[in-house]
Design a protein around this motif. Sequence first.
Motif, short mmCIF file in Angstrom:
data_model
loop_
_atom_site.label_atom_id
_atom_site.label_comp_id
_atom_site.label_asym_id
_atom_site.label_seq_id
_atom_site.Cartn_x
_atom_site.Cartn_y
_atom_site.Cartn_z
N LYS A 61 0.72 -1.33 -0.08
CA LYS A 61 0.02 -0.05 0.00
C LYS A 61 0.92 1.25 -0.09
O LYS A 61 0.30 2.24 0.13
CB LYS A 61 -1.02 0.17 1.12
CG LYS A 61 -2.15 -1.02 1.14
CD LYS A 61 -3.20 -0.82 2.04
CE LYS A 61 -4.10 -1.73 2.07
NZ LYS A 61 -5.22 -1.79 2.78
N ASP A 62 2.04 1.05 0.03
CA ASP A 62 2.97 2.51 -0.19
C ASP A 62 2.75 2.84 -1.64
O ASP A 62 2.20 1.97 -2.67
CB ASP A 62 4.61 2.13 -0.09
CG ASP A 62 4.99 1.90 1.31
OD1 ASP A 62 4.14 2.48 2.37
OD2 ASP A 62 6.17 1.54 1.43
N LEU A 63 2.90 4.12 -1.83
CA LEU A 63 2.80 4.61 -3.37
C LEU A 63 4.16 4.85 -3.89
O LEU A 63 5.52 5.11 -3.05
CB LEU A 63 2.27 6.07 -3.18
CG LEU A 63 0.67 6.18 -3.00
CD1 LEU A 63 0.32 7.60 -2.63
CD2 LEU A 63 -0.07 5.65 -4.21
N LEU A 64 4.51 4.33 -5.07
CA LEU A 64 5.84 4.58 -5.81
C LEU A 64 5.60 5.86 -6.98
O LEU A 64 4.67 5.75 -7.58
CB LEU A 64 5.98 3.34 -6.62
CG LEU A 64 6.60 1.93 -5.73
CD1 LEU A 64 6.92 0.95 -6.64
CD2 LEU A 64 7.71 2.25 -4.51
N LEU A 65 6.47 6.44 -6.54
CA LEU A 65 6.68 7.68 -7.35
C LEU A 65 7.84 7.61 -8.34
O LEU A 65 9.19 7.73 -8.01
CB LEU A 65 6.89 8.95 -6.83
CG LEU A 65 6.60 10.35 -7.58
CD1 LEU A 65 5.06 10.58 -8.13
CD2 LEU A 65 7.05 11.46 -6.64
N SER A 66 7.81 7.14 -9.61
CA SER A 66 8.89 6.73 -10.56
C SER A 66 9.35 7.95 -11.21
O SER A 66 8.76 8.84 -11.84
CB SER A 66 8.32 5.64 -11.43
OG SER A 66 7.95 4.44 -10.83
N THR A 67 10.65 8.02 -11.32
CA THR A 67 11.51 9.16 -11.99
C THR A 67 12.48 8.73 -12.95
O THR A 67 13.15 7.64 -12.74
CB THR A 67 12.06 10.14 -10.89
OG1 THR A 67 13.10 9.48 -10.33
CG2 THR A 67 11.02 10.67 -9.90
N VAL A 68 12.93 9.57 -13.79
CA VAL A 68 14.09 9.29 -14.70
C VAL A 68 14.85 10.59 -14.79
O VAL A 68 14.33 11.75 -14.47
CB VAL A 68 13.73 9.02 -16.24
CG1 VAL A 68 12.85 7.39 -16.05
CG2 VAL A 68 12.88 9.96 -16.92
N GLY A 69 16.02 10.49 -14.78
CA GLY A 69 16.98 11.62 -14.94
C GLY A 69 17.73 11.87 -13.82
O GLY A 69 17.71 10.97 -12.89
N ARG A 70 18.63 12.89 -13.70
CA ARG A 70 19.28 13.30 -12.72
C ARG A 70 18.99 14.71 -12.03
O ARG A 70 19.09 15.50 -12.89
CB ARG A 70 20.77 12.88 -12.66
CG ARG A 70 21.20 11.40 -12.98
CD ARG A 70 22.57 11.16 -13.26
NE ARG A 70 23.00 9.71 -13.54
CZ ARG A 70 24.04 9.35 -13.61
NH1 ARG A 70 25.00 10.24 -13.83
NH2 ARG A 70 24.45 8.01 -13.68
N GLY A 71 19.23 14.99 -10.95
CA GLY A 71 19.52 16.40 -10.51
C GLY A 71 18.18 17.08 -10.86
O GLY A 71 16.99 16.83 -10.66
N ARG A 72 18.49 18.61 -11.47
CA ARG A 72 17.50 19.17 -11.94
C ARG A 72 16.28 18.72 -13.10
O ARG A 72 15.46 19.09 -13.62
CB ARG A 72 17.81 20.79 -12.09
CG ARG A 72 18.35 21.29 -10.79
CD ARG A 72 18.71 22.70 -11.03
NE ARG A 72 17.76 23.48 -11.56
CZ ARG A 72 16.92 24.14 -10.64
NH1 ARG A 72 17.04 24.20 -9.38
NH2 ARG A 72 16.08 24.98 -11.00
#
Length: 252
Positions: A61-72
């Motif tokens: 039941k945790d939420l996963l927030l998926s991202t790509v890239g680095r830094g800003r």
Amino acid sequence: MTGTNLRRSLSPADQAAEVRRIAALSGSRVVRCDGNLDELEQYWRGGDQPGWHLAHTVRQKDLLLSTVGRGRARMVVSLCRVEQVKSGDAVWSAKTDVMIKPRVSWQALLSEAGLDATGRGQFAGDDGDALVEALARLIEGVRDTSETEGERQMKSCRARSTTNRGAAIDKVDGECQGCRRNLRDLFGLRGDRGLDAHHIVPLSERGTGMVETNVDDLLVLCATCHRLLHATLSPYPDDLVDLQRQWALAAL
């Protein structure tokens, strides 16, 4: 991180609604999940997604927030709920997963939520709730208008919005509007790196300070076409039409 079924492409309003629906079914802890462009392409196509890195141990039941890239340059690409945890891997379902497209800037998300991300890969309680609601608001605000841009950085350089660029590239699905080559078809999502967002009216001609830019103010061009367009002396739209005509002649 694993799942099944092809990703659904939804309107910004429907994406925001899905974010809030999934959050209502979940706990208030959000864990960041980081991937690269190859892993993002696998996600868009559906099927299992091995290789994504979880910033913290997750639980059901945790939420996963998926991202790509680095830094800003880091961008948010999806939100999902953890349905199960197997051998430390998060298992999610298409029923509680939403693809974020156009992508949302990680820095813009933190700013909207009023949070500091220093050394953090998880957000719990009020911070988690604030992050998810901020994501929904930013998605709702995508439509045609994106971020303000044009802050003076150096004497001859003004800041460009990475969110604007990502939204413009997604709108044309990776195709250069000059030579008409689709870099995504040729190179997958890695092709995005060869595409630029060209301001139809240069920022230098739009006054000083921050200005509002929407996707229709931009052209998506490969690096070659971008430089060729800047080398022309004719006004838009004649310059783009001439560029397209020259490429068409070259193909004969």
